[in-house]
Design an enzyme around this catalytic site. Structure first.
Site, PDB file in Angstrom:
ATOM      1  N   GLU A   1      -9.715  -1.845   5.548  1.00 44.28           N
ATOM      2  CA  GLU A   1     -10.329  -1.557   6.838  1.00 44.28           C
ATOM      3  C   GLU A   1     -11.558  -2.456   7.041  1.00 44.28           C
ATOM      4  O   GLU A   1     -12.061  -3.035   6.076  1.00 44.28           O
ATOM      5  CB  GLU A   1     -10.753  -0.081   6.868  1.00 44.28           C
TER       6      GLU A   1
ATOM      7  N   HIS B   1      -7.339  -4.683  10.523  1.00 52.39           N
ATOM      8  CA  HIS B   1      -7.097  -4.457   9.091  1.00 52.39           C
ATOM      9  C   HIS B   1      -5.806  -5.140   8.628  1.00 52.39           C
ATOM     10  O   HIS B   1      -4.898  -5.365   9.424  1.00 52.39           O
ATOM     11  CB  HIS B   1      -7.109  -2.960   8.727  1.00 52.39           C
TER      12      HIS B   1
ATOM     13  N   ASN C   1      -7.481  -2.694  14.642  1.00 50.21           N
ATOM     14  CA  ASN C   1      -8.886  -2.979  14.285  1.00 50.21           C
ATOM     15  C   ASN C   1      -9.003  -4.199  13.367  1.00 50.21           C
ATOM     16  O   ASN C   1     -10.067  -4.459  12.827  1.00 50.21           O
ATOM     17  CB  ASN C   1      -9.529  -1.748  13.635  1.00 50.21           C
TER      18      ASN C   1
ATOM     19  N   ASP D   1       0.819  -1.220   0.000  1.00 51.64           N
ATOM     20  CA  ASP D   1       0.000   0.000   0.000  1.00 51.64           C
ATOM     21  C   ASP D   1       0.848   1.263   0.000  1.00 51.64           C
ATOM     22  O   ASP D   1       2.083   1.210   0.169  1.00 51.64           O
ATOM     23  CB  ASP D   1      -0.961  -0.012   1.202  1.00 51.64           C
TER      24      ASP D   1
HETATM   25  P1  PGA Z   1       2.362  -1.378  12.746  1.00 55.14           P
HETATM   26  O1  PGA Z   1       1.185  -1.291  11.683  1.00 55.14           O
HETATM   27  O2  PGA Z   1       3.265  -2.460  12.298  1.00 55.14           O
HETATM   28  O3  PGA Z   1       3.034  -0.029  12.715  1.00 55.14           O
HETATM   29  O4  PGA Z   1       1.716  -1.670  14.069  1.00 55.14           O
HETATM   30  C1  PGA Z   1       0.585  -2.461  11.232  1.00 55.14           C
HETATM   31  C2  PGA Z   1      -0.640  -2.155  10.399  1.00 55.14           C
HETATM   32  O5  PGA Z   1      -1.349  -1.171  10.680  1.00 55.14           O
HETATM   33  O6  PGA Z   1      -0.912  -2.915   9.459  1.00 55.14           O
END
Ligand code: PGA
Length: 246
Positions: free
Chosen positions: A143, A138, A136, A67
């Site tokens: 999302e 995702h 959450n 992404d």
């Molecule tokens: P993080 O993000 O590794 O910074 O916790 C993971 C994500 O949001 O997919």
């Protein structure tokens, strides 16, 4: 699904790197799906070490990132292209032309999304996809509520994700509100998947992903449909599991 519970981030990096290295060493042109965020950093540190020791070879690898924020140019310090260059690509023997990160500045983002899918298809698909997970549930910027069959698309970030990611920006207002992301259907087509998680704030999402029902409200639960997935997670991220790892 396989669950590997590790004691700390260093071991997370080592175990994840072993899995990625095995795939790299079994292909002449490995195709890696890569993720940004703080969680994969120990993996990238370990891969850099292995490349320097000639135990893996990035020179033939092709990569696709999950992404990118819409509106951030590649040289913006919070863009995912910049993150990948600084944390991995600048330190290994990879040909930058073979590294793909969605173009957040694409004039026609929807057309870009179709082209990204085609690029992945043209190299025969992703051999191993690295994933993080949001608090959450995702995966990438898919999302809660995203179709489990979704392809690469432009998406609006939720308030929760904007809040989680605001730690990297001077002000919460500076966090982009849209992103280009591989879809859940795109991710599920990878031949193998590893999901990495560390920290107690991921424990709920991990429990729902592994032990809850498959639902678009927890995008990571879609991984239950995939035949070759390994979760590499720290003990605190595993703390709400009832069955796995017991
Ligand atoms: P993080 O993000 O590794 O910074 O916790 C993971 C994500 O949001 O997919």
């Amino acid at each position: 699904m396989k669950v590997v519970i590790v004691k700390d981030k260093k071991e997370l990096g080592q175990r994840a790197a072993e899995i990625v290295a095995a795939v790299m060493n079994s292909r002449s042109t490995p195709v890696l799906g890569l993720a940004t965020g703080s969680t994969p950093l120990p993996l990238y540190e370990r891969l850099i070490q292995l490349d320097k020791q000639n135990k893996i070879d990035f020179s033939t690898a092709v990569t696709f990132n999950l992404d990118e924020y819409v509106g951030l140019p590649p040289d913006h310090h919070q863009s995912y292209r910049y993150f990948m260059d600084k944390n991995l690509f600048d330190h290994v023997r990879i040909n930058k032309k073979n590294t793909h990160v969605p173009d957040g500045m694409a004039k026609d983002p929807d057309a870009f999304c179709c082209a990204y899918e085609e690029m992945i298809e043209d190299v025969g698909g992703i051999d191993i996809q690295v994933l993080g997970i949001g608090s959450n549930g995702h995966i990438a910027f898919n999302e809660p509520g995203t179709s489990l069959g979704s392809r690469t698309h432009v998406t609006e970030l939720t308030a929760q994700t904007i809040k989680d990611n605001s730690r990297f920006f001077a002000r919460i207002e500076d966090v982009p509100t849209r992103a280009i992301t591989m879809g859940i259907g795109t991710i599920l087509e990878a031949e193998e998947i590893i999901l990495l998680a560390s920290g107690e704030n991921k424990a709920d999402a991990i429990a729902k992903a592994l032990e809850g029902p498959i639902t678009c409200m927890v995008p990571a639960s879609a991984l239950q449909l995939h035949p070759k997935v390994t979760f590499v997670i720290t003990r605190d991220a595993a703390s709400k599991l009832q069955h796995f790892g017991k």
